[in-house]
Design a protein around this motif. Sequence first.
Motif, PDB file in Angstrom:
ATOM      1  N   ASP A 178       0.813  -1.212   0.000  1.00 21.82           N
ATOM      2  CA  ASP A 178       0.000   0.000   0.000  1.00 21.82           C
ATOM      3  C   ASP A 178       0.853   1.270   0.000  1.00 21.82           C
ATOM      4  OD1 ASP A 178      -2.458   1.082  -0.201  1.00 21.82           O
ATOM      5  OD2 ASP A 178      -2.885   1.117   1.936  1.00 21.82           O
ATOM      6  N   GLN A 179       2.028   1.188  -0.608  1.00 21.43           N
ATOM      7  CA  GLN A 179       2.973   2.293  -0.567  1.00 21.43           C
ATOM      8  C   GLN A 179       2.438   3.560  -1.244  1.00 21.43           C
ATOM      9  OE1 GLN A 179       6.698   2.083  -2.941  1.00 21.43           O
ATOM     10  NE2 GLN A 179       7.689   2.027  -0.936  1.00 21.43           N
ATOM     11  N   GLN A 180       1.888   3.392  -2.422  1.00 21.81           N
ATOM     12  CA  GLN A 180       1.423   4.563  -3.173  1.00 21.81           C
ATOM     13  C   GLN A 180       0.319   5.298  -2.422  1.00 21.81           C
ATOM     14  OE1 GLN A 180       0.287   3.769  -7.210  1.00 21.81           O
ATOM     15  NE2 GLN A 180      -0.496   5.822  -7.576  1.00 21.81           N
ATOM     16  N   ARG A 181      -0.641   4.549  -1.865  1.00 18.43           N
ATOM     17  CA  ARG A 181      -1.744   5.205  -1.174  1.00 18.43           C
ATOM     18  C   ARG A 181      -1.246   5.949   0.054  1.00 18.43           C
ATOM     19  NH1 ARG A 181      -5.741   4.398   2.548  1.00 18.43           N
ATOM     20  NH2 ARG A 181      -4.751   2.510   3.344  1.00 18.43           N
ATOM     21  N   ARG A 182      -0.281   5.366   0.771  1.00 19.77           N
ATOM     22  CA  ARG A 182       0.272   6.026   1.955  1.00 19.77           C
ATOM     23  C   ARG A 182       0.927   7.354   1.578  1.00 19.77           C
ATOM     24  NH1 ARG A 182       1.273   3.046   6.744  1.00 19.77           N
ATOM     25  NH2 ARG A 182       0.545   0.885   6.637  1.00 19.77           N
ATOM     26  N   TYR A 183       1.780   7.317   0.552  1.00 23.65           N
ATOM     27  CA  TYR A 183       2.487   8.541   0.180  1.00 23.65           C
ATOM     28  C   TYR A 183       1.544   9.594  -0.387  1.00 23.65           C
ATOM     29  CZ  TYR A 183       7.225   7.075   1.185  1.00 23.65           C
ATOM     30  OH  TYR A 183       8.375   6.712   1.831  1.00 23.65           O
ATOM     31  N   GLU A 184       0.528   9.158  -1.069  1.00 24.39           N
ATOM     32  CA  GLU A 184      -0.441  10.134  -1.573  1.00 24.39           C
ATOM     33  C   GLU A 184      -1.163  10.816  -0.415  1.00 24.39           C
ATOM     34  OE1 GLU A 184      -2.903   7.881  -4.164  1.00 24.39           O
ATOM     35  OE2 GLU A 184      -1.551   8.065  -5.903  1.00 24.39           O
ATOM     36  N   ALA A 185      -1.540  10.039   0.611  1.00 22.30           N
ATOM     37  CA  ALA A 185      -2.207  10.612   1.784  1.00 22.30           C
ATOM     38  C   ALA A 185      -1.278  11.566   2.530  1.00 22.30           C
ATOM     39  CB  ALA A 185      -2.684   9.495   2.713  1.00 22.30           C
ATOM     40  N   ILE A 186      -0.001  11.164   2.683  1.00 17.20           N
ATOM     41  CA  ILE A 186       0.970  12.014   3.392  1.00 17.20           C
ATOM     42  C   ILE A 186       1.231  13.294   2.611  1.00 17.20           C
ATOM     43  CG2 ILE A 186       3.356  12.156   4.193  1.00 17.20           C
ATOM     44  CD1 ILE A 186       3.214   9.110   4.698  1.00 17.20           C
ATOM     45  N   SER A 187       1.454  13.163   1.297  1.00 20.83           N
ATOM     46  CA  SER A 187       1.746  14.326   0.463  1.00 20.83           C
ATOM     47  C   SER A 187       0.585  15.320   0.471  1.00 20.83           C
ATOM     48  CB  SER A 187       2.052  13.882  -0.964  1.00 20.83           C
ATOM     49  OG  SER A 187       2.260  14.992  -1.808  1.00 20.83           O
ATOM     50  N   THR A 188      -0.634  14.811   0.333  1.00 20.12           N
ATOM     51  CA  THR A 188      -1.815  15.686   0.307  1.00 20.12           C
ATOM     52  C   THR A 188      -1.966  16.440   1.627  1.00 20.12           C
ATOM     53  OG1 THR A 188      -2.926  14.179  -1.222  1.00 20.12           O
ATOM     54  CG2 THR A 188      -4.311  15.748  -0.014  1.00 20.12           C
ATOM     55  N   TYR A 189      -1.763  15.724   2.737  1.00 18.16           N
ATOM     56  CA  TYR A 189      -1.963  16.369   4.044  1.00 18.16           C
ATOM     57  C   TYR A 189      -0.854  17.374   4.352  1.00 18.16           C
ATOM     58  CZ  TYR A 189      -3.473  16.918   8.873  1.00 18.16           C
ATOM     59  OH  TYR A 189      -3.925  17.448  10.055  1.00 18.16           O
ATOM     60  N   LEU A 190       0.396  17.043   4.004  1.00 18.18           N
ATOM     61  CA  LEU A 190       1.495  17.982   4.243  1.00 18.18           C
ATOM     62  C   LEU A 190       1.308  19.264   3.437  1.00 18.18           C
ATOM     63  CD1 LEU A 190       4.699  15.732   4.426  1.00 18.18           C
ATOM     64  CD2 LEU A 190       3.325  16.661   6.286  1.00 18.18           C
ATOM     65  N   ALA A 191       0.817  19.128   2.203  1.00 17.11           N
ATOM     66  CA  ALA A 191       0.548  20.321   1.387  1.00 17.11           C
ATOM     67  C   ALA A 191      -0.571  21.156   2.013  1.00 17.11           C
ATOM     68  CB  ALA A 191       0.176  19.894  -0.032  1.00 17.11           C
ATOM     69  N   LYS A 192      -1.501  20.494   2.662  1.00 21.75           N
ATOM     70  CA  LYS A 192      -2.636  21.195   3.265  1.00 21.75           C
ATOM     71  C   LYS A 192      -2.202  21.990   4.497  1.00 21.75           C
ATOM     72  CE  LYS A 192      -7.092  20.282   5.501  1.00 21.75           C
ATOM     73  NZ  LYS A 192      -8.047  19.220   5.911  1.00 21.75           N
ATOM     74  N   VAL A 193      -1.420  21.375   5.386  1.00 15.08           N
ATOM     75  CA  VAL A 193      -1.043  22.061   6.635  1.00 15.08           C
ATOM     76  C   VAL A 193       0.162  22.980   6.446  1.00 15.08           C
ATOM     77  CG1 VAL A 193      -2.013  20.248   8.064  1.00 15.08           C
ATOM     78  CG2 VAL A 193       0.378  20.084   7.360  1.00 15.08           C
ATOM     79  N   ALA A 194       1.021  22.687   5.465  1.00 18.01           N
ATOM     80  CA  ALA A 194       2.154  23.555   5.107  1.00 18.01           C
ATOM     81  C   ALA A 194       2.998  23.937   6.315  1.00 18.01           C
ATOM     82  CB  ALA A 194       1.637  24.817   4.401  1.00 18.01           C
ATOM     83  N   LEU A 195       3.553  22.938   6.988  1.00 14.77           N
ATOM     84  CA  LEU A 195       4.443  23.191   8.118  1.00 14.77           C
ATOM     85  C   LEU A 195       5.851  23.528   7.630  1.00 14.77           C
ATOM     86  CD1 LEU A 195       3.465  20.357  10.630  1.00 14.77           C
ATOM     87  CD2 LEU A 195       2.899  22.779  10.786  1.00 14.77           C
ATOM     88  N   ALA A 196       6.537  24.367   8.398  1.00 15.69           N
ATOM     89  CA  ALA A 196       7.899  24.775   8.008  1.00 15.69           C
ATOM     90  C   ALA A 196       8.911  23.663   8.248  1.00 15.69           C
ATOM     91  CB  ALA A 196       8.313  26.017   8.789  1.00 15.69           C
ATOM     92  N   TYR A 197       8.518  22.613   8.992  1.00 19.51           N
ATOM     93  CA  TYR A 197       9.466  21.559   9.350  1.00 19.51           C
ATOM     94  C   TYR A 197       9.533  20.440   8.315  1.00 19.51           C
ATOM     95  CZ  TYR A 197       8.193  23.864  13.737  1.00 19.51           C
ATOM     96  OH  TYR A 197       7.917  24.793  14.695  1.00 19.51           O
ATOM     97  N   THR A 198       8.597  20.401   7.378  1.00 19.49           N
ATOM     98  CA  THR A 198       8.533  19.296   6.425  1.00 19.49           C
ATOM     99  C   THR A 198       8.910  19.770   5.024  1.00 19.49           C
ATOM    100  OG1 THR A 198       6.170  19.689   6.052  1.00 19.49           O
ATOM    101  CG2 THR A 198       6.777  18.118   7.775  1.00 19.49           C
ATOM    102  N   VAL A 199       9.122  18.789   4.147  1.00 15.81           N
ATOM    103  CA  VAL A 199       9.502  19.065   2.759  1.00 15.81           C
ATOM    104  C   VAL A 199       8.447  18.436   1.849  1.00 15.81           C
ATOM    105  CG1 VAL A 199      11.272  18.758   1.001  1.00 15.81           C
ATOM    106  CG2 VAL A 199      11.940  19.019   3.397  1.00 15.81           C
ATOM    107  N   GLN A 200       7.958  19.223   0.887  1.00 13.25           N
ATOM    108  CA  GLN A 200       6.989  18.682  -0.063  1.00 13.25           C
ATOM    109  C   GLN A 200       7.672  17.676  -0.989  1.00 13.25           C
ATOM    110  OE1 GLN A 200       3.717  19.284   0.026  1.00 13.25           O
ATOM    111  NE2 GLN A 200       4.138  20.505   1.860  1.00 13.25           N
ATOM    112  N   PHE A 201       6.908  16.643  -1.395  1.00 13.14           N
ATOM    113  CA  PHE A 201       7.486  15.603  -2.251  1.00 13.14           C
ATOM    114  C   PHE A 201       6.433  15.114  -3.239  1.00 13.14           C
ATOM    115  CE2 PHE A 201       5.640  13.497   1.401  1.00 13.14           C
ATOM    116  CZ  PHE A 201       4.932  12.450   0.838  1.00 13.14           C
TER     117      PHE A 201
END
Length: 750
Positions: free
Chosen positions: A69-92
Amino acid sequence: MAWPTPQDYNEAVQNPRLAFSDADLINGRAELNQLGIPRAIAGNFACVYKIQTNRQRWAARCFNSEVSDQQRRYEAISTYLAKVALAYTVQFTYMPTGIKVQGKPYPLLKMEWVQGESLTVFVGRSIGYSDTLLSLAKVWARMMADLREVGIAHGDLQHGNVLVVGDQLRLIDYDGMFVPGLAGQQSNECGHRNYQLPSRTGWDYGPYLDNFSAWVIFVSLVALAVHPELWSKYGGGDECLIFRKEDFERPESSALLLDLSASPNTQLRLYVELFTSFFNLSPQDVPSLDGNITKITIEPPRPWWIDQTTNLPPRKTSPVEVKPTKEVEVATPDPGWIVDSLSEDEPVKQLAFQGQTGEVRIIVLGSLTLMILTRLFVEIPSSELLVAYSCALSFNFLLCYIRYKSDPSRIEYEAFKKDFKAFMRQVDEHQAVMDAISAEKLTVQSKLAESRREIAAKKNSLGISVQTDLNSAQLELNSQLQVLNQRRKDTASSETKKLNVIQDTLVTQISDLDRKIRALVQKESDDKVRMLDSLRDMHIQNYLRGCLVRSSPIPGIGETYKARLAYSGFATAADINGRVRSVQGIGQAREAALMSWRQSMVSMALRSAPSLSSVDSQTIEYKYRQERQTLESERQRLQAQSQSQVSSVRQYFADVRQSVNDEERQLQVAGGQRKIRIQQEYDAKIVTLDKEATVVKNQAAPTLNELSQKLQNAQKQIFALKWQSAKKEKVGRRFASLRFRDYLRTMIVS
């Protein structure tokens, strides 16, 4: 399917245009090591390459193994990180077919390259700079609070996944990250061993996941700020900051925890005590790190003289009813210096003999002269002469002594001696009285001191007794808490077993469906590739058939050779192959020229090669669509069933843990109340002893005051007598020259 090895990835990355499907990465180049091979940063699940393009640098993350389930996990993580836009993370960006290795596509993670120092490098460089480490600890606590506020857990907080960029922290490696969209799933990793609770399992997956590792790093930073020597003493930077897994598993034998518990810094000791209390908890029960921690100080070392001169604060007790009577102690000055000063005055004038010594001197001299003349003119036997001389000398000596004793100065001296002896008897009597008063006072004071020692011994005995009772209460509480901790461990073990049962059934079935779905996707992709390859091969063959040897300029191939080639059946570029060398006159050089010409025609054909049409693509997709939809539908059903069962199990054991926590709180409250009762009973007994001590003191105080007053009066009297004695002794020095020998010397010298 077989997964590429790191060596396979190295070979693929050397040709970015053929390996990558992303436009940015195609035009980039991988950073090389000293051997000219792409430099790979290896991890547990992937290797990362630094790709430099004209505009910026990227990190290309290639996976070492297949993750369900790798693709679904990364899609969920990427979407949420873009939504919250924290300064500690890197978009991918996750690309299911981002890299080709040996002609087969594999997933790739593309993210912006972050240039910074790893946590261990920065901390190692900052050892000895306490302010820097304390500031980093505050930033760390603030970051954990921000992550918790948006419901994110990194899942593998450790020195290698935290970068220090300027005055900010950045997190990398999101394989085990939790975001709200992944709730109910299982973690695919358990984090670095030196930063996680040993009891953590794959079923621990939620917003609480970073709580323990956050405390590990925070306490490490504060400890190194207070005690920089710990870095070298405990191998900081060697896969840890200072803590290791063994410290969490066996805290009672941890030298590091023993050193930290003995730290003179009160705040650090409190942090360590709180931190060690987490070791027996489950990951879900570990409290989060407070992001409002802003006051972190280093206490200055306690001066050695404080312990030598400062008394501990007195124990607070209830006020007693009996009011103590003030004990009077009057300090009487020592008169010795005054007496001594009398002897330091100018010398006393000596008293001379007052009687007349002339007639005595005439009698003595006349008797002596008569004896000498008699010896010269009269014949007297020696024996008789000796008797006469003796009688004359005795008579003269007796006469002198009688006149000495009757001298007025001598009579005055005898009267002084008699008076002085009487005075000294009076001094001795007063001294005896004062000694008796002192002895009586000493007796009373000794009895009072003995009473105080007895009361102090009772207090000491009570202190030992209450400490024994408190220790017993604590041991009993610890035993009960240990039972609860064992229940926690048993609960966690049971939960893991039940979850593993679910995994062995439903999750295994889901994984099988995932593999079937991926196999269908791969078959669909292979069919498209084969159809596209077939179209391109047909296009290339048609193009080559249109390229005539006779009408094409080929280096080294003249008309004669072209005629021979046509005669032998090599009329077009499609006919050129390895058998062309059999034509008369076509040697190795002309064969190479022909093959090169044919390859150039192939390259020109590729430029105009057709792509797969939408109709052909849809035809292939339709072939597998129904079967894939059936598998995906079955997967969703099993996924829902799995999540339902997992949620049910988690809820059940959460209730069990809550029950254990409630029971622990009740035990803590009961244990605390028991300690309070023991302390109160001890305090009441101490108050009674204090009252007893006050009564004893008050009973002795009047007697001591009376004796002190008598002693003061006696000291005053003895002082006056000593003063008079000193003056009399000074007067007595006037008579120092009234000895008999002094009288004889006066008669002779005068």
